[in-house]
Design a protein around this motif. Structure first.
Motif, PDB file in Angstrom:
ATOM      1  N   ALA A   1      46.022  43.489  40.888  1.00 43.35           N
ATOM      2  CA  ALA A   1      45.493  42.949  42.141  1.00 43.35           C
ATOM      3  C   ALA A   1      44.349  43.813  42.660  1.00 43.35           C
ATOM      4  CB  ALA A   1      46.598  42.839  43.187  1.00 43.35           C
ATOM      5  N   ALA A   2      44.471  45.148  42.498  1.00 44.03           N
ATOM      6  CA  ALA A   2      43.412  46.038  42.961  1.00 44.03           C
ATOM      7  C   ALA A   2      42.111  45.790  42.204  1.00 44.03           C
ATOM      8  CB  ALA A   2      43.853  47.495  42.802  1.00 44.03           C
ATOM      9  N   LEU A   3      42.212  45.589  40.883  1.00 45.50           N
ATOM     10  CA  LEU A   3      41.017  45.311  40.087  1.00 45.50           C
ATOM     11  C   LEU A   3      40.354  44.005  40.539  1.00 45.50           C
ATOM     12  CD1 LEU A   3      40.255  45.798  36.426  1.00 45.50           C
ATOM     13  CD2 LEU A   3      40.182  43.467  37.252  1.00 45.50           C
ATOM     14  N   VAL A   4      41.151  42.958  40.684  1.00 42.66           N
ATOM     15  CA  VAL A   4      40.590  41.658  41.085  1.00 42.66           C
ATOM     16  C   VAL A   4      40.006  41.741  42.493  1.00 42.66           C
ATOM     17  CG1 VAL A   4      41.144  39.253  41.586  1.00 42.66           C
ATOM     18  CG2 VAL A   4      42.094  40.346  39.541  1.00 42.66           C
ATOM     19  N   LYS A   5      40.716  42.412  43.395  1.00 38.66           N
ATOM     20  CA  LYS A   5      40.222  42.511  44.770  1.00 38.66           C
ATOM     21  C   LYS A   5      38.913  43.289  44.836  1.00 38.66           C
ATOM     22  CE  LYS A   5      41.523  43.912  49.450  1.00 38.66           C
ATOM     23  NZ  LYS A   5      42.619  44.440  50.311  1.00 38.66           N
ATOM     24  N   LEU A   6      38.833  44.404  44.108  1.00 38.99           N
ATOM     25  CA  LEU A   6      37.588  45.177  44.123  1.00 38.99           C
ATOM     26  C   LEU A   6      36.441  44.358  43.558  1.00 38.99           C
ATOM     27  CD1 LEU A   6      36.178  47.834  44.758  1.00 38.99           C
ATOM     28  CD2 LEU A   6      36.914  48.704  42.519  1.00 38.99           C
TER      29      LEU A   6
ATOM     30  N   VAL B   1      48.731  36.954  35.958  1.00 32.75           N
ATOM     31  CA  VAL B   1      48.660  37.620  37.256  1.00 32.75           C
ATOM     32  C   VAL B   1      47.212  37.884  37.671  1.00 32.75           C
ATOM     33  CG1 VAL B   1      50.962  38.622  37.104  1.00 32.75           C
ATOM     34  CG2 VAL B   1      49.011  39.915  36.229  1.00 32.75           C
ATOM     35  N   TYR B   2      46.321  38.122  36.716  1.00 37.68           N
ATOM     36  CA  TYR B   2      44.908  38.302  37.053  1.00 37.68           C
ATOM     37  C   TYR B   2      44.313  36.994  37.578  1.00 37.68           C
ATOM     38  CZ  TYR B   2      44.923  42.762  34.459  1.00 37.68           C
ATOM     39  OH  TYR B   2      45.171  44.037  34.013  1.00 37.68           O
ATOM     40  N   SER B   3      44.542  35.901  36.851  1.00 32.84           N
ATOM     41  CA  SER B   3      43.978  34.613  37.252  1.00 32.84           C
ATOM     42  C   SER B   3      44.548  34.147  38.583  1.00 32.84           C
ATOM     43  CB  SER B   3      44.245  33.554  36.179  1.00 32.84           C
ATOM     44  OG  SER B   3      43.607  33.887  34.968  1.00 32.84           O
ATOM     45  N   ALA B   4      45.867  34.303  38.757  1.00 34.08           N
ATOM     46  CA  ALA B   4      46.491  33.863  39.996  1.00 34.08           C
ATOM     47  C   ALA B   4      46.018  34.697  41.175  1.00 34.08           C
ATOM     48  CB  ALA B   4      48.012  33.923  39.862  1.00 34.08           C
ATOM     49  N   ALA B   5      45.865  36.016  40.974  1.00 35.53           N
ATOM     50  CA  ALA B   5      45.340  36.864  42.044  1.00 35.53           C
ATOM     51  C   ALA B   5      43.907  36.477  42.384  1.00 35.53           C
ATOM     52  CB  ALA B   5      45.417  38.334  41.640  1.00 35.53           C
ATOM     53  N   ALA B   6      43.097  36.212  41.362  1.00 35.15           N
ATOM     54  CA  ALA B   6      41.710  35.825  41.600  1.00 35.15           C
ATOM     55  C   ALA B   6      41.627  34.530  42.399  1.00 35.15           C
ATOM     56  CB  ALA B   6      40.972  35.677  40.264  1.00 35.15           C
ATOM     57  N   VAL B   7      42.429  33.542  42.026  1.00 37.85           N
ATOM     58  CA  VAL B   7      42.436  32.277  42.782  1.00 37.85           C
ATOM     59  C   VAL B   7      42.890  32.520  44.220  1.00 37.85           C
ATOM     60  CG1 VAL B   7      43.596  30.028  42.974  1.00 37.85           C
ATOM     61  CG2 VAL B   7      42.645  30.773  40.784  1.00 37.85           C
TER      62      VAL B   7
END
Length: 354
Positions: free
Chosen positions: A310-315, A100-106
């Motif tokens: 998602a919040a971590l990746v977005k920030l 979920v981290y990698s997919a959110a980042a992409v």
């Protein structure tokens, strides 16, 4: 529209994970080891009018994935899409632990792609006869080739999830992932069933690739007895952003072991603070309780209904672009890739015909 005579070209990018794992007698444990060819050999022979272009990027247990791996993956997707402009979609095989981290980042780093970028993996290695890997991989290939979808998603156990709205919620079960409000964006049966609210294919869009990140963002789970000095230690370690996973609707201690002073001090030292919820469903609304409003009053931002991942990746993505406080707040309030269900709308993008 694709006709029955057309060949749908998709690219499979492998990164390791359980799906490609083998049992290593030397260490008496599973580790990634299956090649991309070995993965495809486990699928039914003959896939009609689908051509799979293969790229082997990593053999990585996703527990070892770092933010620079997200950037490399986004770069690989950019490269293959520029080399093969008539691709119908991308499939990324990935470990489930940090998918979920990698997919959110992409999702954030590649916007307006106009075609599916599909992450998938397995709970049981594809080297095992009853693995869920072959089915998940075949489903992902189907979605990439034929799905009327124009966003990054996770395909797993017959469901299609928006990348930025997904959590891994089960350790061993085949249904490892769930969508966190709203429901999945589709499912796979005899046909690919896709629901309204998704982004559809749009080949008139010009993809925007932007891999700038500030990886100095910390995710902190609040618990009874958390020492308030923890926030100062995080700032002293050089972090520029903190996502605080609060109780319930984003509540934090404000009496004994109060966190408000630490939040205020962090913000004064140019460290941005976002408060999310530990609950899987619902949202962080800092205005409801005094213990939530206290965080808002000292300058913390609400993650609303974003997942903590998602919040971590977005920030991290936002801080890769600006550290100007008003602009950070503005960008965190915009839903760029469906990561929040209610927000400031994203300004319309110009389309250019290819």
């Amino acid at each position: 529209m694709m006709t029955s005579e057309d060949t749908a070209k998709i690219c499979l990018i492998t990164t390791g994970g359980t799906i490609s794992s083998i049992y290593d007698e030397g260490i008496q444990a599973l580790r990634p080891g299956l090649s991309v060819d070995a993965l495809l050999d486990r699928l039914p022979k003959g896939m009609g009018n689908i051509e799979v272009i293969k790229r082997e990027l990593y053999q990585l247990d996703s527990a070892n994935a770092q933010p620079h791996h997200w950037q490399t993956l986004a770069g690989a997707i950019k490269q293959v899409s520029e080399e093969i402009p008539d691709l119908y979609g991308i499939v990324v095989s990935h470990g489930t632990d940090t998918m979920v981290y990698s997919a959110a980042a992409v999702s954030f780093m590649i916007q307006d792609f106009g075609k599916p970028i599909v992450f998938t993996g397995a709970q049981i290695p594809a080297s095992v006869p009853w693995s869920d890997g072959p089915r998940n991989l075949l489903d992902a290939i189907r979605v990439a080739a034929f799905g009327d979808l124009g966003e990054t998603c996770i395909v797993f156990n017959g469901e299609i999830h928006r990348a930025t709205r997904t959590k891994k919620v089960r350790v061993n079960s085949y249904d490892a992932f769930d969508s966190m409000d709203p429901s999945p964006i589709g499912m796979l049966a005899r046909n690919i069933v896709l629901y309204e609210g998704r982004k559809k294919r749009d080949h008139s869009l010009v993809p925007r690739y932007d891999t700038k990140l500030d990886d100095r963002v910390f995710l902190l789970k609040v618990f009874p007895g958390l020492p308030p000095q923890t926030l100062a230690r995080i700032v002293d370690m050089g972090y520029h952003g903190i996502v605080i996973e609060g109780f319930g609707s984003g509540n934090i201690p404000t009496d004994e072991n109060a966190l408000t002073g630490g939040i205020l001090q962090a913000i004064d030292q140019k460290c941005f603070v976002v408060v999310s919820s530990q609950c899987a469903f619902g949202q962080a609304d800092l205005s409801i309780y005094a213990v939530g409003r206290a965080a808002m009053d000292v300058g913390a931002m609400s993650a609303h209904d974003m997942t903590s991942e998602a919040a971590l990746v977005k920030l991290a993505w936002v801080l890769g672009h600006t550290t100007e406080p008003d602009r950070v707040r503005e960008m965190m309030a915009i839903s760029y890739v469906g990561e929040m269900s209610f927000t400031t709308p994203l300004p319309p993008r110009n389309k250019t015909k290819r």
